[in-house]
Design an enzyme around this catalytic site. Structure first.
Site, PDB file in Angstrom:
ATOM      1  N   GLY A  65      38.511  40.905  50.770  1.00 42.36           N
ATOM      2  CA  GLY A  65      38.572  41.313  49.374  1.00 42.36           C
ATOM      3  C   GLY A  65      39.859  40.926  48.682  1.00 42.36           C
ATOM      4  N   SER A  66      40.244  41.767  47.734  1.00 39.34           N
ATOM      5  CA  SER A  66      41.343  41.454  46.831  1.00 39.34           C
ATOM      6  C   SER A  66      42.698  41.761  47.462  1.00 39.34           C
ATOM      7  CB  SER A  66      41.161  42.249  45.540  1.00 39.34           C
ATOM      8  OG  SER A  66      42.154  43.204  45.378  1.00 39.34           O
ATOM      9  N   GLY A  67      43.768  41.335  46.758  1.00 37.74           N
ATOM     10  CA  GLY A  67      45.129  41.631  47.186  1.00 37.74           C
ATOM     11  C   GLY A  67      45.396  43.129  47.237  1.00 37.74           C
TER      12      GLY A  67
END
Lengths: 135, 436
Positions: A65-67
């Site tokens: 997923g995202s940071g």
């Protein structure tokens, strides 16, 4: 005395801690799918949805997923240590905000041996984990 | 811990000879090397972006605004062309169109984005005045590459920070970036040399095949999510697809980094590091071949949907931020129509004025839709109060937004489908989308 299983690996963030394991059979995801204030994943349908990770050795196969994955390392509810099979810059950033012992790149996949409730010694200074199976 | 080799210059910075801020940044980069396993830093020759206004990605290396002001007054500049990722943290207010945004950030009633006083405070202009003087382009977009006008070229080393943008840098442009854009990397023009900076790590290891030709926007989005779930942190080589459009690449990149952590991929004949399939694999045999067939696509589509009924309370488009052609097509589709329910459209701030000039903002308003910029619902951690079911055309937004509503008595449901399904929902208040 139960037998201990030792697996060498690479220390990401240094330190040594022993605590109960919480194993995520699925990759973990951060950003809106983790709530660091409550200390649990909020990813719908995830096996660990709503299960607190505070003070646990959080064992997971890989980050995704995202940071915002780094939110697993935020605040007072963070785990005691991270143990993960595979990594990428998401888990690197997470170890850097958490400043707790973190390990990856093991000689053998820790997911094969650790179950939730086992006790895991994470020795990121010397580069190994030691698993004590729950009775 | 392994040894990290620093140059004499880097050692001097670490000792504080270039001031406190440079020292903090170098300490951060040294820790980045230690944690990641990198044995050295690399000088960046491409571009950077970071989440603003934070001075570090790690709380242990932050410094106060007074220190920033001091170095800016002394003439400090970013070492590489540097762009701002999304709207200012933490509230991430829409930069334009905020007057229409009935969202309370993180569901806190005191943080209503349409309140002028809150908006003014949330924009945190005191930071950007300084950052602009250092050379930061305040693009405020997850898809700032759409408007940067200055892209890194093939092989250049960059430091970006947005999961949906990283594959745009690596796979689409052939430049090289990890998700590590920060004040430190942009100010010093250096980062840890590991992962996507290293040629060997960029080759594909997983061969992806399909049963159907991946061609529509929704197919690319669903396919991306399914590939991400399968590939995890590995580099896939995608076959069995049509030539992607820019919109489809945006969707693919965002979806792959929701289902997985795909920083790099290859589409033979399309992406620059894969003139052929063999080249994509660096001449080696794939470690694994996977078929993302119709059943896998259907499963991903069902995972992205999360609703019990067909009543829709709101439509949201713009994850990642829409490009100008998306806005043109959308304005055409909405011509002469009227939405029955709240309808938000999100793009990058630097596209807003162009959309205005083209008449799209007016077209949207006539159709009852509001164009906003710089942010997104998941980043704001909320939908407007009273919304129980939202329609979305983005795998990323569809999979994350429900995480903001974990409580049984305050659930949010998601209808996921094509942009046309979402427009139909906006006009009818009903969901009629289905997998095709």
């Amino acid at each position: 005395m139960s037998e201990k299983i030792r697996i060498p690996g690479r220390g990401e963030y240094p330190g040594k801690v022993e605590a109960e394991a919480l194993v995520s059979p699925k990759p973990l995801e951060g950003f809106a799918n983790n709530n660091p204030g409550r200390g649990y994943t909020t990813e719908r349908g995830h096996p660990l949805f709503g299960v607190p990770y505070k003070g646990k050795v959080l064992v997971y196969p890989s980050p995704r997923g995202s940071g915002g994955f780094m939110s697993y390392g935020f605040g007072d509810n963070k785990p005691a240590a991270f143990v993960h099979t595979e990594g990428c810059p998401l888990s690197v950033a997470c170890a850097m905000v958490a400043h707790i012992p973190s390990m990856t790149d093991f000689a053998d996949d820790p997911m094969k041996y650790i179950e939730t409730g086992d006790t895991v010694l994470v020795n990121a200074d010397e580069g190994y984990i030691e698993i004590t199976k729950k009775q | 811990m392994h040894e990290v080799i620093l140059t004499d210059d880097e050692k001097r910075m670490l000792q504080g000879e270039s001031g406190l801020v440079a020292q903090k940044c170098m300490e951060y980069l040294l820790e980045l090397c230690r944690v990641s396993g990198a044995s050295r830093l690399i000088d960046l020759d491409g571009t950077g972006d970071f989440h603003t206004p934070m001075t570090s990605m790690s709380p242990y290396y932050e410094f106060p605004i007074e220190e920033l002001r001091k170095i800016v007054d002394e003439g400090a500049r970013f070492a590489i062309p540097t762009f701002a990722n999304k709207a200012p943290f933490l509230a991430q207010p829409p930069v334009q169109g905020w007057e229409h945004c009935d969202v309370c950030a993180f569901q806190n009633d005191e943080c209503l984005q349409s309140d002028p006083a809150f908006h003014h405070k949330a924009m945190r202009e005191e930071w950007y005045e300084l950052y602009r003087r250092m050379g930061m382009m305040t693009t405020h977009s997850c898809a700032n590459y759409l408007v940067d006008t200055y892209w890194p070229t093939q092989g250049q080393h960059c430091s970006w920070n947005e999961s949906s943008a990283i594959p745009y840098c690596n796979a689409v442009l052939g430049a090289r970036s990890n998700i590590d854009g920060s004040f430190a990397t942009c100010f010093l023009g250096k980062t840890a040399y590991y992962d996507m900076h290293v040629t060997e790590n960029r080759y594909a290891t997983v061969l992806v095949e399909t049963e159907r030709l991946i061609a529509t926007d929704t197919e690319w989005d669903v396919f991306g999510f399914a590939v991400g779930e399968d590939a995890g942190v590995h580099v896939p080589c995608l076959t069995g697809t049509a030539k992607p459009t820019t919109t489809q690449l945006q969707k693919l990149n965002a979806a792959m980094n929701t289902g997985g952590a795909v920083r790099m991929y290859h589409i033979p004949g399309t992406t620059p590091e894969a003139p052929t399939t063999s080249y994509a694999f660096g001449g080696k045999t794939p470690q694994r071949t996977v078929v993302i067939g119709d059943a896998a696509l259907r499963k991903a589509y069902d995972t992205l949907n999360y609703h019990t009924g067909d009543i829709v309370d709101m439509v949201y488009l713009g994850c990642p931020h829409l490009n100008i052609v998306d806005l043109m097509m959308l304005a055409r589709k909405l011509d002469g129509k009227k939405a029955k329910i709240p309808f938000y459209i999100m793009t990058a701030p630097w596209i807003y004025h162009v959309a205005q000039e083209m008449g799209y903002v007016e077209s949207f308003e006539k159709a009852g839709a509001h164009l906003m910029t710089g942010s997104c619902l998941a980043a704001m951690g909320a939908v407007p109060k009273g919304v129980k079911t939202i329609a979305l055309d983005s795998a990323k937004q569809a999979y994350y937004i429900t995480g903001c509503y974990p409580d049984e008595d305050n659930k949010l449901e998601v209808c996921y489908g094509s942009q046309d399904d979402c427009i139909d929902a906006a006009l009818s208040g009903r969901w009629r989308g289905e997998w095709k």
